[in-house]
Design an enzyme around this catalytic site. Structure first.
Site, PDB file in Angstrom:
ATOM      1  N   HIS A 384       0.844  -1.203   0.000  1.00  0.00           N
ATOM      2  CA  HIS A 384       0.000   0.000   0.000  1.00  0.00           C
ATOM      3  C   HIS A 384       0.877   1.250   0.000  1.00  0.00           C
ATOM      4  O   HIS A 384       0.650   2.186  -0.749  1.00  0.00           O
ATOM      5  CB  HIS A 384      -0.883   0.033   1.253  1.00  0.00           C
ATOM      6  CG  HIS A 384      -1.951  -1.012   1.278  1.00  0.00           C
ATOM      7  ND1 HIS A 384      -2.845  -1.186   0.248  1.00  0.00           N
ATOM      8  CD2 HIS A 384      -2.290  -1.927   2.209  1.00  0.00           C
ATOM      9  CE1 HIS A 384      -3.691  -2.165   0.555  1.00  0.00           C
ATOM     10  NE2 HIS A 384      -3.366  -2.638   1.741  1.00  0.00           N
ATOM     11  N   GLU A 408      -5.777  -3.463  -2.534  1.00  0.00           N
ATOM     12  CA  GLU A 408      -5.594  -4.714  -1.782  1.00  0.00           C
ATOM     13  C   GLU A 408      -4.860  -5.741  -2.625  1.00  0.00           C
ATOM     14  O   GLU A 408      -4.052  -6.519  -2.126  1.00  0.00           O
ATOM     15  CB  GLU A 408      -6.949  -5.280  -1.346  1.00  0.00           C
ATOM     16  CG  GLU A 408      -7.634  -4.500  -0.247  1.00  0.00           C
ATOM     17  CD  GLU A 408      -6.750  -4.279   0.958  1.00  0.00           C
ATOM     18  OE1 GLU A 408      -5.963  -5.169   1.323  1.00  0.00           O
ATOM     19  OE2 GLU A 408      -6.831  -3.178   1.537  1.00  0.00           O
ATOM     20  N   HIS A 508     -20.292  -5.553   6.558  1.00  0.00           N
ATOM     21  CA  HIS A 508     -20.353  -4.645   5.417  1.00  0.00           C
ATOM     22  C   HIS A 508     -21.779  -4.282   4.985  1.00  0.00           C
ATOM     23  O   HIS A 508     -21.959  -3.300   4.275  1.00  0.00           O
ATOM     24  CB  HIS A 508     -19.585  -5.246   4.233  1.00  0.00           C
ATOM     25  CG  HIS A 508     -18.129  -5.458   4.539  1.00  0.00           C
ATOM     26  ND1 HIS A 508     -17.695  -6.434   5.411  1.00  0.00           N
ATOM     27  CD2 HIS A 508     -17.013  -4.820   4.119  1.00  0.00           C
ATOM     28  CE1 HIS A 508     -16.382  -6.382   5.502  1.00  0.00           C
ATOM     29  NE2 HIS A 508     -15.939  -5.417   4.734  1.00  0.00           N
ATOM     30  N   TYR A 518     -13.327  -6.775  -2.904  1.00  0.00           N
ATOM     31  CA  TYR A 518     -12.579  -7.913  -2.353  1.00  0.00           C
ATOM     32  C   TYR A 518     -12.560  -9.078  -3.334  1.00  0.00           C
ATOM     33  O   TYR A 518     -11.586  -9.815  -3.418  1.00  0.00           O
ATOM     34  CB  TYR A 518     -13.162  -8.336  -1.004  1.00  0.00           C
ATOM     35  CG  TYR A 518     -13.164  -7.216   0.005  1.00  0.00           C
ATOM     36  CD1 TYR A 518     -11.961  -6.684   0.478  1.00  0.00           C
ATOM     37  CD2 TYR A 518     -14.346  -6.657   0.455  1.00  0.00           C
ATOM     38  CE1 TYR A 518     -11.947  -5.647   1.387  1.00  0.00           C
ATOM     39  CE2 TYR A 518     -14.343  -5.610   1.370  1.00  0.00           C
ATOM     40  CZ  TYR A 518     -13.144  -5.109   1.837  1.00  0.00           C
ATOM     41  OH  TYR A 518     -13.131  -4.075   2.740  1.00  0.00           O
TER      42      TYR A 518
HETATM   43 ZN   LIG Z   1      -4.375  -4.248   2.710  1.00  0.00          ZN
END
Ligand SMILES: [Zn+2]
Length: 610
Positions: A384, A408, A508, A518
């Site tokens: 990141h 991610e 969520h 995701y």
């Molecule tokens: Zn992460």
């Protein structure tokens, strides 16, 4: 999974929108039509304001998570609200420039502003207020959620951490069932609120020109919303055969353990997969582990034996990136990151990467322990930070990943390079084990990453259909379990009628955080890993490839990272992989040895479910 601070843009929700500047307000009617110069001035203001409010939000959030008190929470909440209010205002104002002729990069910034909201509030102040209150209530109902086996004894109530531990470690079917059903008791009180939430947020989305809230979410992906849905279907079709094999094998082993409660050729009971939502099956590894297929070494033992300090673990992670040609992390990283759990205060220890000033003040926050998981997580978190460093020269609105799945995916891509061969190269392991020992490692990864795929898909499929009205409130729970069965091949342990609201038991949903990111990250990381491994000239099986020390792979990676959000994601994808299309076949390549092994285990056994 962790958050980067830039995801704050994506988690924004709107409050009552007002026109911030005279220059932007179309609805004032009498003001002259905006000009290209107005658009430029508007975007300059937006970029400047968001940088300023973003830094305030970042510093307040950092302090809050490092010194948890009522006051720091209040300060962080205020900074968040200021940021959210500004984005909401700018998003609505951006529509004023729809017909103004502006350069392509400005057009993209205006577009990004318009799709940056996750929840749009209606123009009617009463409704806007109601929606904001419902959203906050849903979130806090989940946050306070507890399973109380005996309501007369509040001290026996269990929070999510305790329920998670039971699901992860218990092998007692009755106990697992009680914990699973217990956690799902938190959700029925959310049902009415959620129904109203859907009505009001759809109204807000329509006012912004979207068909409904789900369509607004899908509009973020640089293609017509319906095409994006088709893309997801296509990716799922690619990986489904592998999922079916893993599902069949795990079912067979769980049946050996739990008996007839697990059907021979039906869906797997949801409470037996080691996780409240059956989304990550890692915890059942001891029940399904292949015989004589362990890696033969333990990275955790090696780190402990060498007594490698946390700081040295981070330095090792940094060297991975510098070996690819990236510049070392800037000074503030080493001065301001949190690496170990402080003894004197409460902190949020969940690993995260931060980008405080969107330039050089990048940090990680972790409570590092000497184990393999944290060693890999460090590589992930630094992914990141290096992404953030790479796009720091873009306009503020472009300082984010190409789509919300990319951030991610990058961290996980690098984590895939933490292979036995890499450990040999950095001197932690004498000799890489023979590839015949890979089945155990691959099984571990498959339980986490392949097991997750259908779950990653169905959360938003359910929500998109709820927002569009295809799923009505009268069928919320039935539709949820229909999708769980269709994609995951998972069934509830007991009857789940409409008196329940099982989607609400997943964070969520009440928190209103989109979930498709995701699923995308799970697909993309393997596609990135395959492309970079090819560039690095790796000829080993894909699961053994590490891009460590490959400058050509580093160049390719950097080309994509430095684009940030400035181009549609297919162009960023192409810069790294040579293709504009997402491709899940890299997952099949990666797990090919496991897939062949599963074939031998499943010979003559049922695959799929009725
Ligand atoms: Zn992460």
């Amino acid at each position: 999974m962790t958050l980067t601070i830039r995801t704050r843009l994506a988690s924004v929700f709107a409050i009552a929108a007002l026109c911030a500047t005279a220059l932007g307000c179309a609805q004032t009617g009498s003001s002259p039509a905006p000009t290209p110069a107005d658009a430029k001035a508007f975007l300059d203001t937006v970029n400047k304001t968001m940088l300023k409010l973003g830094i305030e939000q970042g510093t307040a959030g950092w302090v809050q998570q490092n010194f948890i008190t009522d006051d720091t929470e209040a300060i962080a909440a205020r900074a968040n609200q200021a940021y959210i209010d500004a984005v909401a205002r700018f998003a609505k104002e951006a529509t004023n420039y729809d017909k103004v002729d502006v350069p392509a990069d400005q057009r993209r910034q205006l577009m990004l502003l318009k799709v940056s909201l996750v929840m749009a509030t209606p123009g009617d102040p009463k409704e806007s207020d109601e929606l904001t209150r419902i959203a906050a209530r849903l979130e806090s109902t989940y946050g306070k959620g507890k399973w109380c086996p005996d309501p007369s004894k509040p001290e026996t109530c269990k929070n999510i951490d305790e329920v998670t531990r039971i699901l992860a470690s218990s092998r007692n079917e009755k106990e697992l069932r009680a914990a699973w059903e217990g956690w799902h008791t938190i959700a029925p009180p959310m049902r009415k609120d959620y129904q109203r939430f859907v009505e009001l947020s759809n109204k807000g989305a329509k006012e912004l020109g979207f068909a409904d809230t789900g369509a607004m979410w899908r509009a973020k992906y640089d293609m017509p919303p319906d095409d994006f849905t088709k893309e997801l279907d296509r990716l799922w079709t690619q990986v489904q055969p592998l999922y079916l094999k893993l599902h069949a094998y795990v079912r067979m082993k769980l049946r050996e353990k739990y008996g007839d409660v697990v059907p021979a050729n039906g869906p797997i009971p949801a409470h037996l997969l080691g996780n409240i939502w059956a989304q990550d099956w890692s915890n059942v590894y001891p029940l399904v582990s292949p015989k004589n297929a362990d890696a033969g070494y333990s990275l955790t033992d090696i780190l402990k034996k060498r007594n490698m300090p946390p700081l040295e673990m981070v330095r090792t992670g940094e060297r991975f990136y510098t070996s690819l040609g990236f510049a070392p992390l800037p000074k503030p990283f080493w001065e301001r990151s949190l690496f170990v759990r402080p003894k004197d205060r409460d902190v949020v220890c969940h690993a995260s990467a931060w980008d405080i000033d969107l330039e050089s003040d990048v940090r990680i926050k972790m409570c590092i322990e000497q184990n393999a998981e944290d060693f890999t997580t460090i590589h992930h978190e630094l992914g990141h930070n290096f992404y953030q460093r790479a796009y720091k020269d873009q306009a503020v609105l472009f300082r984010d990943s190409a789509n919300d799945g990319f951030h991610e995916a990058i961290g996980d891509t690098i984590a895939l390079s933490v292979t036995p061969e890499y450990l040999v190269k950095i001197g932690l392991l004498d000799k890489a084990p023979d590839t015949s020992r890979d089945i155990g490692l691959l099984m571990t990864k498959a339980l986490e990453k392949v097991g997750f795929l259908p779950f990653g898909l169905l959360i938003d499929e359910w929500r998109w259909k709820v927002f569009s009205g295809e799923i009505t409130p009268a069928a919320y729970n039935k539709a949820w379990w229909d999708l769980k069965l269709k994609y995951q091949g998972v069934a509830p342990p007991s009857g789940r009628g409409e008196e329940f609201f099982d989607p609400g038991a997943k964070y969520h949903v009440p928190d209103n955080t989109p979930y498709t990111r995701y699923f995308l990250a799970a697909i993309l990381q393997f596609q990135f890993h395959r492309a970079l491994s090819q560039t690095a000239g790796c000829t080993l099986p894909l699961n053994r490839c590490s891009i460590y020390e490959s400058k050509p792979a580093g160049d390719k990676l950097n080309t994509m990272l430095s684009m940030g959000l400035s181009h549609p994601w297919p162009e960023a994808l192409e810069a790294l992989t040579g293709s504009k299309q997402m491709d899940a076949t890299a997952i099949l390549d990666y797990f090919e040895p496991l897939s062949r092994w599963l074939d031998t285990q499943l010979a003559g056994k049922p695959v799929g479910w009725k």
